[in-house]
Design a protein around this motif. Sequence first.
Motif: not given
Ligand SMILES: [Cu+2]
Length: 137
Positions: A115, A65-66, A113, A120, A126
């Motif tokens: 997560e 998941p992001h 991101c 991440h 990210m």
């Molecule tokens: Cu992510």
Amino acid sequence: MGNKQDTNWNYGWHRHPNASQPRRVEVGGSEGWHFGFNYTDWALKNGPFYLGDTLVFKYNSTPHPHSVYLLPSYRSFLTCDLRWAWKIADVNQGGGEGFEFVLRWWQPYYFACGEGGGFHCSNGTMKFPVMPLIHWN
Ligand SMILES: [Cu+2]
């Protein structure tokens, strides 16, 4: 899917009628929004971005998941500190046409991101900053 921000906002006031049209840019291009891609580098190469441009985040919630967060400061951006971050798209909003975010304000945006508790963002790179420009012409 309710991925979009409200579209009622009239952001045309800051644009001269003869200014170039707003862009709709997919973040990461064909790579989309995923772990391990250098989005800061991508943003440098694909900018500048202007007020009224739309960034589109495309990602799947499987297998990893992001999401998309806005970090409140350059410092929190550097350290991937999510404590005061604002979630603008959850793990389910990256499908289909993606999550669309309009650059409405003349301010720095720090995307990341959220997560993995920041993993991440820090280890997956990210994250990227955007300072939208104004069309003066
Ligand atoms: Cu992510």
